[in-house]
Design a protein around this motif. Structure first.
Motif, PDB file in Angstrom:
ATOM      1  N   UNK A 130       0.833  -1.137  -0.026  1.00  0.00           N
ATOM      2  CA  UNK A 130       0.090   0.230   0.028  1.00  0.00           C
ATOM      3  C   UNK A 130       0.740   1.283  -0.119  1.00  0.00           C
ATOM      4  N   UNK A 131       2.114   1.077  -0.252  1.00  0.00           N
ATOM      5  CA  UNK A 131       3.036   2.374  -0.272  1.00  0.00           C
ATOM      6  C   UNK A 131       3.581   2.446  -1.853  1.00  0.00           C
ATOM      7  N   UNK A 132       3.580   3.613  -2.456  1.00  0.00           N
ATOM      8  CA  UNK A 132       3.822   3.838  -3.615  1.00  0.00           C
ATOM      9  C   UNK A 132       5.337   3.664  -3.851  1.00  0.00           C
ATOM     10  N   UNK A 133       6.110   4.026  -2.766  1.00  0.00           N
ATOM     11  CA  UNK A 133       7.593   4.007  -2.807  1.00  0.00           C
ATOM     12  C   UNK A 133       7.924   2.534  -2.678  1.00  0.00           C
ATOM     13  N   UNK A 134       7.263   1.692  -1.998  1.00  0.00           N
ATOM     14  CA  UNK A 134       7.426   0.183  -1.609  1.00  0.00           C
ATOM     15  C   UNK A 134       8.494   0.398  -0.581  1.00  0.00           C
ATOM     16  N   UNK A 135       8.634   1.506   0.251  1.00  0.00           N
ATOM     17  CA  UNK A 135       9.868   1.510   1.508  1.00  0.00           C
ATOM     18  C   UNK A 135       9.196   1.513   2.765  1.00  0.00           C
ATOM     19  N   UNK A 136       9.315   0.751   3.631  1.00  0.00           N
ATOM     20  CA  UNK A 136       8.860   0.636   5.170  1.00  0.00           C
ATOM     21  C   UNK A 136       9.175   1.848   5.678  1.00  0.00           C
ATOM     22  N   UNK A 137       8.325   2.197   6.637  1.00  0.00           N
ATOM     23  CA  UNK A 137       8.765   3.531   7.605  1.00  0.00           C
ATOM     24  C   UNK A 137       9.686   3.073   8.561  1.00  0.00           C
ATOM     25  N   UNK A 138      10.521   4.220   8.813  1.00  0.00           N
ATOM     26  CA  UNK A 138      11.387   3.816   9.772  1.00  0.00           C
ATOM     27  C   UNK A 138      11.098   3.821  11.341  1.00  0.00           C
ATOM     28  N   UNK A 139      10.004   4.775  11.446  1.00  0.00           N
ATOM     29  CA  UNK A 139       9.039   4.752  12.588  1.00  0.00           C
ATOM     30  C   UNK A 139       7.804   4.302  12.295  1.00  0.00           C
ATOM     31  N   UNK A 140       7.393   3.253  12.419  1.00  0.00           N
ATOM     32  CA  UNK A 140       5.829   2.622  11.797  1.00  0.00           C
ATOM     33  C   UNK A 140       4.838   3.293  12.634  1.00  0.00           C
ATOM     34  N   UNK A 141       4.986   3.585  13.875  1.00  0.00           N
ATOM     35  CA  UNK A 141       4.045   4.368  14.675  1.00  0.00           C
ATOM     36  C   UNK A 141       4.222   5.751  14.819  1.00  0.00           C
ATOM     37  N   UNK A 142       3.183   6.435  14.472  1.00  0.00           N
ATOM     38  CA  UNK A 142       3.365   7.909  14.901  1.00  0.00           C
ATOM     39  C   UNK A 142       2.100   8.328  15.009  1.00  0.00           C
ATOM     40  N   UNK A 143       1.653   9.205  16.133  1.00  0.00           N
ATOM     41  CA  UNK A 143       0.434   9.910  16.430  1.00  0.00           C
ATOM     42  C   UNK A 143       0.071  10.797  15.767  1.00  0.00           C
ATOM     43  N   UNK A 144      -1.548  10.871  15.146  1.00  0.00           N
ATOM     44  CA  UNK A 144      -1.737  11.710  14.425  1.00  0.00           C
ATOM     45  C   UNK A 144      -2.431  12.887  15.134  1.00  0.00           C
ATOM     46  N   UNK A 145      -3.278  12.509  16.271  1.00  0.00           N
ATOM     47  CA  UNK A 145      -3.774  13.684  17.202  1.00  0.00           C
ATOM     48  C   UNK A 145      -4.502  12.909  18.390  1.00  0.00           C
ATOM     49  N   UNK A 146      -4.632  13.409  19.691  1.00  0.00           N
ATOM     50  CA  UNK A 146      -5.197  12.783  20.645  1.00  0.00           C
ATOM     51  C   UNK A 146      -6.651  13.730  21.069  1.00  0.00           C
ATOM     52  N   UNK A 147      -7.631  13.134  21.623  1.00  0.00           N
ATOM     53  CA  UNK A 147      -8.708  13.567  21.993  1.00  0.00           C
ATOM     54  C   UNK A 147      -8.916  13.322  23.436  1.00  0.00           C
ATOM     55  N   UNK A 148      -9.381  14.376  24.333  1.00  0.00           N
ATOM     56  CA  UNK A 148      -9.676  14.193  25.864  1.00  0.00           C
ATOM     57  C   UNK A 148     -10.762  14.896  26.256  1.00  0.00           C
TER      58      UNK A 148
END
Length: 899
Positions: A130-148
């Motif tokens: 599902x990645x056009x470049x075919x390269x895995x992320x160096x940091x696979x998990x990163x937060x988009x935003x949080x709700x409280x």
């Protein structure tokens, strides 16, 4: 003997806690089992356990819409991202808080997690598909935003179909609407009105309606409308838009009396709402009219989770107290899957003589038969009224014997699945051990209440004798494989060898240093292994009655500190011992386990420990840690042993429903920090796997025989292309076969193997170098199990025995497993051909009898049978009755040889 055993599957437990997931195509069901995830194939009726293991029990799992990535999170918030197709864990991550809800967006680009009162949205790691470049992320998990915004735990998260919005349902009686990215004119919305915690919230198919279900059985339907009492037509359009908001338009109630809603699921495409209640009943409703389609009671306890597959046909239910997992097809009102493990600790296990089934017994009084290939329980016996302590197979036939604390020994027919004989003693005894004569004619049992060994006749069911001689309770029994002797072990620190079939029943005592826990006899009946309470393993000669070797296993079995231990794991060796021991199929190794997290494999000849297997790394079990965390120790004792039931936030969790003074009142009572231990061990008859009955379930360890590329004596000239050139152009079958074995590619070897003419098999085998004979035998053994070419495989087996018989007999220890597989396959072929011939004889007799009934129309009748539909029908009946040997045949019919 090969010792490279690895974990391959987990049986005996189908569901523990957490949520269930269907695969996108709806054919697989993912179930959290302790600290592992088991995948059930509902179409092929198989199951397998993913190889990774969490540090604690899994609380939530999530699957991407493509079905290629699985995210599992344990009770501490540690997550493992797994490639489902390759069964490989890709990444480990910690959310640093307990995860109470988890859901992937339909687009597959984000997932939302509920961390207590907070809700966070994270990016899904990109993969090459599902990645056009075919390269895995160096940091696979990163937060988009949080709700409280919630004031209590978030219990459910649901995305809209366009992945722009999502709903969060909380125990604070509210549902909130959030947007993934800032939307023009949208503000986070609160939907309040329920009187108890909200179980779930869902969008309708057109996203114009929101359905919410609360714990008290209320179903609210919300729409974005104006108030009902708005009748002022003079308002301008701006005021109309300003007064529009989400409002309750309809209220419905389940009306289930004192029971409350435990879980719910909604299928937007078919508008189906499913609710599971605390009394084990589930209801199926059609929205928005709230029409009750049907109700059904499927469990004796709470239904903890329910989910619906994508097509809306199958409903999956999980009940954690009894360990039940159900898949229900609501249209036909039938079970697709109905499985339940033991809800008390297992006591013993045994492999069936053909190695295809495993029988387990437990303190709940049930006997379960598990299919090794599919991983499912195929039958459960409930005739025993108390805990079942031992089980044993007769060496021949399908007869199983079990001993129970209810004072009975029962014999089971595993073809008709019935109890056909029951053995009892003159006085009421609780039998703790049992042994069966290899011929299956005599059964012996020992009890902790009596010092005698009781012996019955299987044919008549009568008590033949009571062997007196022990001065303490009998704890272990075993017959020699040759059937000449019976060995008994007792708490009087002796083991006795009884000659029960001789004229004078003599017993020879073997003096030990501690109480006997278990006894094992080597398959050649020349040696006895005895495990004692002081952690020692002693080996005795059967013929001489003398001790030939000994092992101190206290250091090996020790390990793991329980929550209540006052001493460290290294200093508790005095309390550790091997409670169950078993010889390997060839008698060269001994497998031992006990009240520890380790299983040890010893060499009988060198008395050296070959390998140590760790049963579990689950910190939710007591006894898996070497060092305890000091912050978990309080003035009142370890926090794990403190009873916090009275401090639960929910009223029904504070209530104690167990009977006063009864430990069996609540089947889930044993799940309060159970200690890791091994109660039973068993080697498969072929020696390629062994099974261990542990606290977490039935662990299968097997040899990895699926190596794809393991080159042997390889050089630059040997390639698949050159191998096929030698086969097709030069017709040098021996050289091509050797080149295939050097490359060790299964597909290439099979092609060369099938290309050898039957007339040339003997010549090829005669000139085969000895170094390749084990590999050829292993390959032919596998082909006899898989290939439909019966006579062709038998030609290879006969040629191998004729040409290399001397070498095979001299090196039997090295190839014992392959020889066992060949022997089993030949026996199976013989039985199938005999059955096929018998059925064809009866069919031919029937057809001839039908033809002779009307002699006047014999010629026309024969022509009609040959040319018409009746001949085709008869031919089809012949093919159907012939079984797998004909139905699996390929186009190469000249190799079958069943003319």
């Amino acid at each position: 003997m090969k010792t490279d055993f690895k974990f391959s599957n987990l049986l005996g437990t189908v569901y523990c806690q957490g949520n269930l997931l269907f695969s996108p195509d709806g054919t697989h069901l993912y179930s959290p089992v302790g600290n592992r995830v088991t995948v059930f194939n509902l179409v092929e009726n198989k199951s397998h356990t993913l190889p990774f293991a969490h540090r604690k029990n899994i609380s939530r799992i999530g699957l991407t819409p493509r079905g290629n990535l699985l995210l599992s999170v344990d009770e501490d918030g540690h997550a493992i991202l797994t490639n489902v197709l390759r069964r490989v864990s890709i990444y480990h991550f910690s959310f640093r808080s307990q995860v109470t809800a988890l859901a992937f967006s339909p687009s597959g680009r984000h997932f939302a997690v509920g961390l207590g009162r907070k809700t966070e949205v994270w990016h899904v790691p990109s993969t090459p598909d599902n990645n056009a470049e075919g390269v895995l992320d160096f940091a696979p998990f990163f937060r988009h935003h949080a709700h409280a915004g919630h004031f209590d735990d978030v219990r459910h998260i649901e995305w809209s179909t366009d992945s722009r919005f999502f709903l969060t349902a909380s125990k604070d009686l509210t549902v909130r609407i959030w947007s993934l990215n800032p939307e023009e004119g949208f503000q986070p919305t609160v939907l309040s009105g329920h009187k108890q915690g909200v179980v779930g919230a869902w969008f309708s198919q057109d996203q114009e309606t929101i359905y919410t279900v609360s714990k008290d059985g209320a179903v609210f339907m919300w729409k974005y409308v104006k108030p009902k009492n708005q009748e002022d037509d003079a308002m301008d359009e701006d005021d109309d838009e300003a007064d529009m908001r989400w409002r309750i338009v309809e209220r419905h109630y389940f009306m289930q009396g004192s029971s409350h809603v435990r879980c719910a699921a909604f299928h937007p495409d078919s508008n189906l709402l499913v609710a599971g209640f605390s009394d084990g009943i589930f209801g199926l409703y059609e929205m928005p009219d709230f029409n009750n389609i049907h109700k059904l009671s499927i469990s004796q306890n709470d239904i903890d989770f329910v989910t619906i597959n994508k097509s809306g046909e199958w409903l999956a239910f999980g009940a954690s107290k009894l360990g039940q997992l159900l898949v229900w097809e609501w249209q036909s009102e039938s079970y697709i899957l109905k499985q339940q493990g033991h809800f008390d600790s297992m006591n013993s296990l045994v492999y069936s003589p053909d190695g295809r089934r495993i029988i387990t017994t437990a303190d709940d009084g049930k006997i379960k038969v598990w299919d090794v290939e599919s991983g499912f329980c195929i039958v459960t016996f409930t005739e025993h009224t108390s805990g079942v302590t031992a089980c044993e197979f007769a060496k021949k036939g399908n007869v199983l014997f079990t001993a129970s604390l209810d004072g009975s020994i029962r014999a089971w027919d595993l073809i008709r699945y019935r109890n056909f004989r029951t053995f009892t003693a003159p006085t009421r005894l609780s039998f703790s051990c049992m042994a069966v004569d290899p011929s299956g004619e005599v059964v012996a049992a020992g009890s902790l209440d009596s010092f005698d060994v009781h012996i019955w006749s299987v044919q008549t069911g009568q008590l033949l004798d009571q062997l007196a001689g022990h001065e303490g309770p009998v704890s272990a029994l075993a017959f020699a494989p040759d059937g000449t002797s019976l060995i008994s072990g007792s708490w009087d620190r002796t083991a006795r060898v009884w000659s029960i079939f001789s004229r004078t029943q003599t017993s020879e005592p073997l003096q030990l240093q501690a109480d006997v826990l278990d006894i094992a006899v080597r398959p050649d009946s020349l040696q006895i292994a005895v495990s004692t309470l002081d952690g020692q393993l002693t080996f005795w000669s059967m013929s001489e009655g003398e001790q030939v070797a000994g092992l101190d296993g206290r250091r090996d079995v020790s390990g793991g500190r329980k929550f209540s231990d006052r001493r460290t794991a290294a200093n508790t060796t005095g309390t550790k011992a091997f409670h169950t021991i078993r010889y390997s199929a060839d008698g060269s190794c001994l497998l031992a386990g006990g009240n520890s997290k380790y299983i040890c494999l010893y060499s009988v000849t060198t008395m050296v420990m070959l390998k140590k297997f760790t049963v579990s790394v689950n910190l939710s079990l007591s006894g898996t840690q070497e060092f305890l965390n000091s912050k978990l120790l309080t003035e009142a004792g370890p926090t794990g042993e403190l009873d916090s039931q009275g401090e639960e936030s929910d009223r029904e969790n504070r209530r104690d429903d167990s009977l006063p003074g009864s430990k069996r009142g609540d089947p889930s009572a044993r799940k309060k920090l159970p200690a890791v231990r091994v109660t039973g061990l068993g080697f498969s008859p072929a020696g390629t796997a062994f099974c261990a009955a542990s606290t977490e379930g039935l662990l299968i360890y097997s040899l990895d025989q699926t190596v794809q590329f393991d080159p042997f004596d390889l050089n630059m000239e040997i390639t698949p292309a050159s191998t096929l050139a030698v086969l097709e152009n030069e017709k040098d079958y021996l050289k091509a076969l050797v080149m295939g074995f050097r490359l060790n590619e299964a597909g290439l070897i099979r092609r060369v193997f099938q290309a050898v003419p039957p007339t040339a098999v003997g010549l090829v085998v005669a000139d085969m170098p000895t170094v390749y004979v084990p590999r050829l035998l292993r390959f032919v053994a596998a082909q006899t199990e898989e290939s439909p070419h019966i006579e062709f495989c038998l030609l290879w087996i006969r040629a191998l025995v004729d040409k290399h018989g001397g070498w095979l007999s001299a090196n039997r220890a090295r190839i014992d497993v392959e020889l066992r597989v060949v022997s089993r396959a030949v026996a199976r072929m013989r039985d199938e051909i005999r059955r096929l011939a018998d059925e064809n004889v009866y069919m031919v007799d029937y057809l001839l009898g039908q033809a002779e009934k009307d002699s006047s129309r014999k010629s026309t009748g024969a022509r009609r049978v040959v040319d018409g539909d009746s001949g085709e029908m008869a031919g089809n009946m012949l093919v159907e009755m012939n079984g797998d040997a004909v139905s699996d045949a390929s186009d190469d019919d000249e190799w079958l040889g069943l003319e």
